[in-house]
Design a protein around this motif. Structure first.
Motif, PDB file in Angstrom:
ATOM      1  N   THR A   8       1.002  -1.166  -0.227  1.00 21.19           N
ATOM      2  CA  THR A   8      -0.298  -0.289  -0.416  1.00 21.19           C
ATOM      3  C   THR A   8       0.792   1.025   0.389  1.00 21.19           C
ATOM      4  O   THR A   8       1.704   1.334   0.879  1.00 21.19           O
ATOM      5  N   PHE A   9       0.755   2.344  -0.845  1.00 18.23           N
ATOM      6  CA  PHE A   9       1.376   3.475  -1.168  1.00 18.23           C
ATOM      7  C   PHE A   9       1.216   3.997  -0.080  1.00 18.23           C
ATOM      8  O   PHE A   9       2.290   4.767   0.820  1.00 18.23           O
ATOM      9  N   ASN A  10      -0.073   4.455  -0.496  1.00 18.60           N
ATOM     10  CA  ASN A  10      -0.222   5.538   1.020  1.00 18.60           C
ATOM     11  C   ASN A  10      -0.818   4.888   2.610  1.00 18.60           C
ATOM     12  O   ASN A  10      -1.747   4.255   2.070  1.00 18.60           O
ATOM     13  N   ARG A  11       0.219   5.953   2.940  1.00 18.56           N
ATOM     14  CA  ARG A  11      -0.022   5.241   3.940  1.00 18.56           C
ATOM     15  C   ARG A  11       1.530   5.781   5.081  1.00 18.56           C
ATOM     16  O   ARG A  11       1.798   7.219   4.868  1.00 18.56           O
ATOM     17  N   VAL A  12       0.755   5.808   6.966  1.00 20.26           N
ATOM     18  CA  VAL A  12       1.306   6.279   7.142  1.00 20.26           C
ATOM     19  C   VAL A  12       2.357   5.523   7.917  1.00 20.26           C
ATOM     20  O   VAL A  12       1.449   4.357   8.416  1.00 20.26           O
ATOM     21  N   LEU A  13       3.359   5.783   8.516  1.00 19.82           N
ATOM     22  CA  LEU A  13       4.370   3.959   9.463  1.00 19.82           C
ATOM     23  C   LEU A  13       4.399   4.341  10.462  1.00 19.82           C
ATOM     24  O   LEU A  13       4.924   5.558  11.168  1.00 19.82           O
ATOM     25  N   ARG A  14       4.150   3.292  10.520  1.00 21.04           N
ATOM     26  CA  ARG A  14       4.029   2.797  11.985  1.00 21.04           C
ATOM     27  C   ARG A  14       4.572   2.623  12.467  1.00 21.04           C
ATOM     28  O   ARG A  14       5.252   3.167  14.001  1.00 21.04           O
ATOM     29  N   ARG A  15       6.286   1.408  12.293  1.00 20.58           N
ATOM     30  CA  ARG A  15       7.336   0.844  12.594  1.00 20.58           C
ATOM     31  C   ARG A  15       8.287   0.869  11.907  1.00 20.58           C
ATOM     32  O   ARG A  15       7.475   0.367  10.698  1.00 20.58           O
ATOM     33  N   PHE A  16       9.369   1.519  11.933  1.00 20.59           N
ATOM     34  CA  PHE A  16      10.308   0.602  10.348  1.00 20.59           C
ATOM     35  C   PHE A  16      10.357  -0.064  10.148  1.00 20.59           C
ATOM     36  O   PHE A  16      10.688  -1.178   9.278  1.00 20.59           O
TER      37      PHE A  16
END
Length: 255
Positions: A8-16
């Motif tokens: 999924t390109f549209n996203r907010v990173l949760r954890r590296f």
């Protein structure tokens, strides 16, 4: 070989670690570090910022998905400086133009192009100020990438930035963005702080449409929190605080 798909390109990173341990992201990180090492061996330093591994890998995966079956693309890297992603894309056969406001960064791209034998596939120009027209003809590029630039563009100037991006893109051209995200990022940049703000000011108020689903802000682990934690001075300059925030990515297409 970098796998051509990203979940999924549209996203907010949760954890590296959630992403960087996956083979497709690890391949992108390895490719970036390899081109940095080869440039350094040739006497040229490419900029590899701390914490940017995820953004570089995310962009490479997104381009692999967009470019599958299309051959070489004309790509504009806005604000890329002499970062490694542009060199890597040029090595893959794309024609890449880096635009940066910093003349030192522009010279660094030129040095990298020579050191890596990229010829005309990688070039750089000075420009990109939000208040000025970009130095390109209309409909010059298939794709624009912008890694951690928009949070540095004041909200009052973002409409002009998006207008120029749309002007230099060809019909149905793509724009891949990564940017700082969250309330904590407001201590270091003019970052968006909610999914609603991104949808409103990056999509609805611009000449672009979102490709794919809107992203959702993840629920942070109460003990770990967002992935980025940096120490910044308070407004009085005499005290410090920890700013916590994340990165986000968004795929837009010229409407």
């Amino acid at each position: 070989m970098i796998p051509p798909r990203v979940r999924t390109f549209n996203r907010v990173l949760r954890r590296f670690a959630d992403d960087l341990e996956r083979p497709e992201y690890a391949a992108g990180v390895a490719a970036v570090r390899d081109v940095v090492a080869r440039a350094r061996a040739a006497g040229v330093e490419l900029r590899l910022d701390a914490l940017r591994d995820w953004e570089n890998a995310q962009i490479l995966l997104g381009i692999g998905q967009i470019g599958a079956g299309r051959g070489a693309l004309e790509i504009l890297d806005v604000g890329g400086g002499n970062a490694p992603t542009a060199s890597l894309l040029a090595e893959a056969g794309h024609a890449v133009t880096v635009m940066d406001v910093d003349p030192v960064a522009v010279h660094g791209v030129e040095l990298a192009a020579d050191a890596l034998g990229l010829g005309e596939r990688l070039r750089a120009v000075e420009g990109g100020e939000a208040s000025r027209a970009w130095p390109f003809r209309a409909a010059s590029f298939d794709l624009i990438v912008s890694i951690s630039v928009l949070e540095g563009v004041l909200r009052s100037r973002r409409a002009a930035w998006f207008r120029e991006a749309a002007r230099v893109l060809r019909p149905r051209g793509d724009l891949l963005l990564t940017f700082d995200f969250g309330e904590g990022a407001r201590f270091v940049s003019d970052a968006p702080t909610s999914a609603e703000e991104v949808e409103r000011s990056f999509v609805a108020a611009t000449p672009f449409e979102r490709v794919g689903e809107p992203f959702e802000v993840p629920t942070w682990d109460p003990e770990i929190g967002p992935p980025v934690k940096i120490v910044v001075p308070r407004a009085d300059g005499f005290d410090l605080r920890v700013a916590e925030y994340s990165f986000a990515s968004l795929h837009l297409r010229k409407a």
